[in-house]
Motif scaffolding. Structure first.
Motif, PDB file in Angstrom:
ATOM      1  N   GLU A   1       9.941   4.811  -3.752  1.00 41.00           N
ATOM      2  CA  GLU A   1      11.266   4.715  -3.158  1.00 41.00           C
ATOM      3  C   GLU A   1      11.834   6.096  -2.855  1.00 41.00           C
ATOM      4  N   ASP A   2      11.579   7.066  -3.733  1.00 35.63           N
ATOM      5  CA  ASP A   2      12.059   8.426  -3.513  1.00 35.63           C
ATOM      6  C   ASP A   2      11.451   9.019  -2.240  1.00 35.63           C
ATOM      7  N   ILE A   3      10.144   8.782  -2.038  1.00 37.51           N
ATOM      8  CA  ILE A   3       9.479   9.291  -0.837  1.00 37.51           C
ATOM      9  C   ILE A   3      10.057   8.638   0.414  1.00 37.51           C
ATOM     10  N   ILE A   4      10.255   7.334   0.346  1.00 40.79           N
ATOM     11  CA  ILE A   4      10.826   6.607   1.487  1.00 40.79           C
ATOM     12  C   ILE A   4      12.209   7.143   1.823  1.00 40.79           C
ATOM     13  N   GLN A   5      13.037   7.317   0.815  1.00 45.53           N
ATOM     14  CA  GLN A   5      14.392   7.807   1.051  1.00 45.53           C
ATOM     15  C   GLN A   5      14.395   9.258   1.513  1.00 45.53           C
TER      16      GLN A   5
ATOM     17  N   LYS B   1      15.477  -4.552   1.426  1.00 41.92           N
ATOM     18  CA  LYS B   1      16.472  -3.738   0.723  1.00 41.92           C
ATOM     19  C   LYS B   1      16.328  -2.256   1.079  1.00 41.92           C
ATOM     20  N   LEU B   2      15.088  -1.817   1.310  1.00 38.43           N
ATOM     21  CA  LEU B   2      14.814  -0.414   1.624  1.00 38.43           C
ATOM     22  C   LEU B   2      14.993  -0.098   3.111  1.00 38.43           C
ATOM     23  N   HIS B   3      15.399  -1.104   3.891  1.00 42.51           N
ATOM     24  CA  HIS B   3      15.649  -0.937   5.336  1.00 42.51           C
ATOM     25  C   HIS B   3      14.383  -0.521   6.088  1.00 42.51           C
ATOM     26  N   ILE B   4      13.268  -1.150   5.741  1.00 41.94           N
ATOM     27  CA  ILE B   4      11.996  -0.864   6.405  1.00 41.94           C
ATOM     28  C   ILE B   4      11.890  -1.722   7.654  1.00 41.94           C
ATOM     29  N   ASP B   5      11.543  -1.087   8.780  1.00 44.14           N
ATOM     30  CA  ASP B   5      11.421  -1.841  10.035  1.00 44.14           C
ATOM     31  C   ASP B   5       9.999  -1.848  10.590  1.00 44.14           C
ATOM     32  N   SER B   6       9.047  -1.297   9.830  1.00 46.40           N
ATOM     33  CA  SER B   6       7.641  -1.326  10.225  1.00 46.40           C
ATOM     34  C   SER B   6       6.820  -1.645   8.987  1.00 46.40           C
ATOM     35  N   VAL B   7       6.146  -2.803   9.004  1.00 44.19           N
ATOM     36  CA  VAL B   7       5.524  -3.330   7.790  1.00 44.19           C
ATOM     37  C   VAL B   7       4.054  -3.674   8.028  1.00 44.19           C
ATOM     38  N   PRO B   8       3.116  -2.884   7.500  1.00 48.75           N
ATOM     39  CA  PRO B   8       1.705  -3.258   7.557  1.00 48.75           C
ATOM     40  C   PRO B   8       1.355  -4.157   6.368  1.00 48.75           C
ATOM     41  N   LEU B   9       0.673  -5.257   6.645  1.00 46.50           N
ATOM     42  CA  LEU B   9       0.263  -6.173   5.583  1.00 46.50           C
ATOM     43  C   LEU B   9      -1.261  -6.169   5.491  1.00 46.50           C
ATOM     44  N   ASN B  10      -1.741  -5.644   4.387  1.00 40.46           N
ATOM     45  CA  ASN B  10      -3.173  -5.601   4.109  1.00 40.46           C
ATOM     46  C   ASN B  10      -3.572  -6.758   3.213  1.00 40.46           C
TER      47      ASN B  10
ATOM     48  N   ALA C   1      15.363  12.767   6.157  1.00 39.39           N
ATOM     49  CA  ALA C   1      14.871  13.812   7.062  1.00 39.39           C
ATOM     50  C   ALA C   1      14.852  13.343   8.509  1.00 39.39           C
ATOM     51  N   GLY C   2      15.255  12.095   8.746  1.00 37.38           N
ATOM     52  CA  GLY C   2      15.293  11.576  10.099  1.00 37.38           C
ATOM     53  C   GLY C   2      13.976  11.009  10.582  1.00 37.38           C
ATOM     54  N   ILE C   3      13.105  10.652   9.659  1.00 36.88           N
ATOM     55  CA  ILE C   3      11.806  10.084  10.006  1.00 36.88           C
ATOM     56  C   ILE C   3      11.811   8.598   9.659  1.00 36.88           C
ATOM     57  N   ARG C   4      11.356   7.773  10.583  1.00 36.15           N
ATOM     58  CA  ARG C   4      11.235   6.349  10.294  1.00 36.15           C
ATOM     59  C   ARG C   4      10.088   6.138   9.303  1.00 36.15           C
ATOM     60  N   VAL C   5      10.174   5.056   8.555  1.00 38.07           N
ATOM     61  CA  VAL C   5       9.180   4.788   7.511  1.00 38.07           C
ATOM     62  C   VAL C   5       8.424   3.503   7.803  1.00 38.07           C
ATOM     63  N   CYS C   6       7.118   3.588   7.693  1.00 34.52           N
ATOM     64  CA  CYS C   6       6.244   2.416   7.763  1.00 34.52           C
ATOM     65  C   CYS C   6       5.815   2.105   6.337  1.00 34.52           C
ATOM     66  N   SER C   7       6.161   0.926   5.852  1.00 36.51           N
ATOM     67  CA  SER C   7       5.863   0.600   4.459  1.00 36.51           C
ATOM     68  C   SER C   7       5.595  -0.884   4.299  1.00 36.51           C
TER      69      SER C   7
END
Length: 331
Positions: free
Chosen positions: A191-195, A228-237, A200-206
């Protein structure tokens, strides 16, 4: 009493009307019976159509640095804690990475991810090499670039300035199950890395991996945690068990169970870019197209980190046969 089919349609309409489903409702959806699963997929796809349109997003990755990872993730072939026989090497030469980026673009990918096992701060010189190659991919290949790794705030800013559009940081599973898959870092570290990236203004894929031994409710928990983390790009493995890892003996998931999980993620995250990634070929087999007709709007093409994929031309054919378009590069 409301039937399963009636509830699927009612909850889909709730999301289509701008509402949200609860964890309890998602828990019932993920337990849809086999005979009703195609209805669940159809309604998930209605949600995809409304909020995401027709385009399928292609992305590709390269295992830019392999093995000797300090983390003990129980599913990972590259963990230095297990004897898996995975190839080990430092950061690949620049020309190899550039060639792979060009190949990915030619295959239809609009995004190319540099995956580096372990923590990027361990070798400052290597991080500078990553910064340099990111700039060259951006300028010479003309494809979006993202990176995967455990990064610091300073590194996130440097990567953004170099042209990185996304940081890839999977939460892997639900918060309640995470201690069962890794002990060398925590969900809070993720979560710290995502935040950090978001600040830093970078979108997160999680996203994460299903089939790690988690139960159905924990998959639902993962979906809601990403929300909750406001992720808008989600890879499902889907777990592809690696010999030598603690999860090698995990039982493979049935294709319909995988598809139900994918569909529920769409109900929970209606506007997200949700892609099927590692493990789809060996776990979904002949039902791969149902992922895209069951709510998903992205796929990872080509190979994965330590396992191969199928020829991207087959994925292009699959998308065309479904009557879908492809996302176009933004650069």
């Amino acid at each position: 009493m409301e039937s399963s089919c009636e509830e699927i349609i009612r909850l889909a309409n709730k999301v289509l009307d701008g509402g949200e489903i609860t964890r309890e409702e998602a828990g019932r959806l993920i337990r849809t019976k086999d005979e009703d699963t195609m209805l669940l997929l159809a309604m998930a796809d209605k949600i995809r159509q409304k909020y995401n349109g027709n385009a399928v997003d292609f992305c590709a990755i390269i295992n830019a640095r392999s093995g000797h990872c300090q983390e003990d993730c129980k599913f990972c072939a590259q963990s230095g804690h297990y004897r898996t026989g995975a190839t080990t090497y430092r950061l690949l030469p620049e020309d190899q990475i550039l060639a792979a980026a060009k190949k990915a673009k030619d295959a239809g990918a609009v995004r190319f991810s540099l995956v580096t096992s372990g923590r990027n701060q361990d070798n400052p010189n290597e991080f500078e090499e990553i910064i340099d190659v990111v700039k060259k991919i951006h300028d010479q290949v003309g494809i979006e670039v993202c990176c995967l790794g455990l990064i610091t705030e300073e590194q996130a800013i440097r990567l953004r300035e170099a042209g990185i559009t996304r940081i890839h940081c999977n939460i892997e599973t639900s918060p309640s199950y995470f201690p069962e898959i890794c002990t060398t870092h925590t969900m809070e570290d993720k979560e710290d890395i995502i935040q950090t990236a978001q600040k830093a203004g970078i979108r997160v894929c999680s996203g994460g991996i299903i089939g790690l031994g988690e139960d159905l409710d924990q998959r639902v928990e993962m979906a809601f945690h990403l929300k909750k983390l406001h992720i808008d790009s989600v890879p499902l493995n889907i777990l592809n068990p690696v010999e030598g890892t603690p999860f090698y003996t995990n039982e493979r998931l049935a294709p319909l169970e995988v598809l139900r999980t994918f569909a529920v993620f769409r109900f929970v995250l209606p506007k997200a870019l949700i892609r099927t990634a590692g493990g789809r070929e060996v776990n979904l087999r002949s039902l791969q197209a149902h992922a895209l007709s069951g709510g998903l709007n992205g796929i990872m093409v080509g190979g994965y980190l330590t396992t191969g994929g199928r020829n991207p031309r087959e994925d292009l054919t699959m998308v065309n046969d479904l009557g879908r378009s492809r996302t176009q590069p933004q650069l």
